[in-house]
Design a protein around this motif. Structure first.
Motif, PDB file in Angstrom:
ATOM      1  N   THR A   1       0.407  -1.196  -0.086  1.00 38.45           N
ATOM      2  CA  THR A   1       0.525   0.178   0.381  1.00 38.45           C
ATOM      3  C   THR A   1       1.094   1.275  -0.323  1.00 38.45           C
ATOM      4  O   THR A   1       2.193   1.314   0.364  1.00 38.45           O
ATOM      5  CB  THR A   1      -0.892  -0.032   1.213  1.00 38.45           C
ATOM      6  OG1 THR A   1      -0.114   0.407   2.671  1.00 38.45           O
ATOM      7  CG2 THR A   1      -1.442  -1.210   1.284  1.00 38.45           C
TER       8      THR A   1
ATOM      9  N   HIS B   1      -1.479  -5.399  10.924  1.00 36.16           N
ATOM     10  CA  HIS B   1      -0.876  -4.036   9.418  1.00 36.16           C
ATOM     11  C   HIS B   1      -0.099  -3.234  11.183  1.00 36.16           C
ATOM     12  O   HIS B   1       0.011  -2.832  10.975  1.00 36.16           O
ATOM     13  CB  HIS B   1      -2.581  -3.936   9.374  1.00 36.16           C
ATOM     14  CG  HIS B   1      -2.065  -2.087   8.967  1.00 36.16           C
ATOM     15  ND1 HIS B   1      -1.583  -1.129   7.649  1.00 36.16           N
ATOM     16  CD2 HIS B   1      -2.797  -1.576   9.496  1.00 36.16           C
ATOM     17  CE1 HIS B   1      -1.785   0.133   7.919  1.00 36.16           C
ATOM     18  NE2 HIS B   1      -2.432   0.107   8.768  1.00 36.16           N
TER      19      HIS B   1
ATOM     20  N   LEU C   1      -3.859   2.614   4.446  1.00 40.13           N
ATOM     21  CA  LEU C   1      -4.898   1.482   5.386  1.00 40.13           C
ATOM     22  C   LEU C   1      -4.780   0.420   4.331  1.00 40.13           C
ATOM     23  O   LEU C   1      -5.505   0.559   3.299  1.00 40.13           O
ATOM     24  CB  LEU C   1      -5.709   1.172   5.867  1.00 40.13           C
ATOM     25  CG  LEU C   1      -5.321   2.272   7.333  1.00 40.13           C
ATOM     26  CD1 LEU C   1      -6.632   3.015   8.120  1.00 40.13           C
ATOM     27  CD2 LEU C   1      -4.354   1.952   8.165  1.00 40.13           C
ATOM     28  N   PRO C   2      -4.238  -0.756   4.403  1.00 41.57           N
ATOM     29  CA  PRO C   2      -4.192  -1.818   3.244  1.00 41.57           C
ATOM     30  C   PRO C   2      -5.783  -2.813   3.569  1.00 41.57           C
ATOM     31  O   PRO C   2      -6.297  -1.963   4.473  1.00 41.57           O
ATOM     32  CB  PRO C   2      -3.788  -3.177   4.052  1.00 41.57           C
ATOM     33  CG  PRO C   2      -3.141  -3.202   5.372  1.00 41.57           C
ATOM     34  CD  PRO C   2      -4.036  -1.110   5.608  1.00 41.57           C
TER      35      PRO C   2
ATOM     36  N   GLN D   1      -5.717  -9.554  10.936  1.00 40.61           N
ATOM     37  CA  GLN D   1      -5.452  -8.938  10.024  1.00 40.61           C
ATOM     38  C   GLN D   1      -4.680  -7.715  10.094  1.00 40.61           C
ATOM     39  O   GLN D   1      -3.517  -6.156   9.902  1.00 40.61           O
ATOM     40  CB  GLN D   1      -5.721  -8.920   8.578  1.00 40.61           C
ATOM     41  CG  GLN D   1      -5.635 -10.568   7.867  1.00 40.61           C
ATOM     42  CD  GLN D   1      -6.769 -10.336   6.430  1.00 40.61           C
ATOM     43  OE1 GLN D   1      -6.214  -9.315   6.142  1.00 40.61           O
ATOM     44  NE2 GLN D   1      -7.624 -10.855   6.487  1.00 40.61           N
TER      45      GLN D   1
ATOM     46  N   ARG E   1       3.015  -1.332  11.162  1.00 38.99           N
ATOM     47  CA  ARG E   1       3.209   0.372  11.514  1.00 38.99           C
ATOM     48  C   ARG E   1       4.414   0.916  12.189  1.00 38.99           C
ATOM     49  O   ARG E   1       5.300   1.615  12.615  1.00 38.99           O
ATOM     50  CB  ARG E   1       1.801   0.947  11.384  1.00 38.99           C
ATOM     51  CG  ARG E   1       1.295   1.250  10.055  1.00 38.99           C
ATOM     52  CD  ARG E   1       1.884   1.911   9.276  1.00 38.99           C
ATOM     53  NE  ARG E   1       0.744   2.462   8.051  1.00 38.99           N
ATOM     54  CZ  ARG E   1       0.707   1.557   6.874  1.00 38.99           C
ATOM     55  NH1 ARG E   1       2.373   2.008   6.480  1.00 38.99           N
ATOM     56  NH2 ARG E   1       0.098   2.142   6.102  1.00 38.99           N
TER      57      ARG E   1
END
Length: 251
Positions: A2, A25, A7-8, A21, A29
């Motif tokens: 991404t 993420h 945000l994915p 998930q 970060r």
């Protein structure tokens, strides 16, 4: 992959649970430094909207990271990335060095070394909650008393909340005084972290100490009444000329 700061997409067909998930993420970060210590996450409804999931799923993902010690929640303020150092709570009045000196009748002078608009480093942008590439004020000052320099201050200020602030003469004006008096901003809270450091060449020159001499280091994020961060600062203090004293309250 991404784009930075985005945000994915959640892979709903993946064998990994959605809340896991999201947790991963956020871990990435934090591990990359994009979300540094004391960074405040968006609210649960905002995260749920951005991830396209329910608020309950977000809450479960955050709970996992809180249990791991990566996040902490403060009632009424939100969810923050935790620090890797022990930080005892210190109750004290939120005041600036200039205000403290004035209250004690100590005469000071201020040398402004820089007052310009810059794109802040990623950790500073995250703590100020501004998008990458957003220009903020960088204010660099040396504060001195009759004994010599006592503090080197680097302040980063959101210019969307204080447009035109780079035009102010900070040799004679206090930063908080300008934010409150000229821009009508209500500063209410801040988070301060103290540590000891060896003076870098830049700090040593500004404070007139030997390179690698011990100095006090203070990091601060300042918040408005509505919870928005308005200022981030790095401050190095000459330990032999200024002592930081805190009033401790036993609850």
């Amino acid at each position: 992959m991404t784009a930075e700061g985005e945000l994915p997409d959640i892979r709903r067909d993946a064998p990994t649970a959605i809340h896991a998930q999201i947790s991963e993420h956020i871990r990435l970060r934090i591990a990359s430094g994009e979300w540094p210590a004391h960074y405040r996450l968006k609210s649960e409804p905002e995260l749920a909207h951005e991830f396209g999931v329910s608020r309950g799923t977000v809450r479960r993902a955050l709970a996992t990271l809180i249990a791991e010690g990566l996040l902490r929640q403060v009632r009424g303020r939100g969810t923050f990335v935790t620090s890797t150092t022990i930080e005892p709570a210190i109750a004290q009045k939120l005041s600036t060095l200039s205000e403290d000196f004035a209250s004690q009748g100590v005469l000071t002078s201020t040398e402004v070394r820089e007052c310009s608009l810059i794109s802040p480093p990623k950790p500073v942008a995250a703590l100020l909650d501004v998008a990458a590439g957003t220009r903020v004020l960088r204010l660099v000052r040396v504060r001195s008393t009759a004994e010599g320099p006592v503090a080197l201050l680097f302040n980063f200020v959101r210019t969307d909340l204080a447009p035109g602030i780079e035009q102010v003469d900070f040799a004679s004006s206090s930063l908080f005084g300008v934010l409150e008096g000229e821009y009508g901003l209500k500063i209410t809270t801040a988070r301060r972290t103290f540590s000891a450091e060896a003076a870098s060449p830049e700090v040593a020159e500004a404070l007139a100490v030997a390179p690698d001499a011990p100095v006090q280091y203070l990091q601060q994020v300042t918040y408005l009444a509505d919870g928005r961060p308005v200022e981030y600062s790095d401050v190095w203090i000459h330990s032999g000329r200024l002592r930081v004293t805190s009033l401790l309250l036993r609850r």
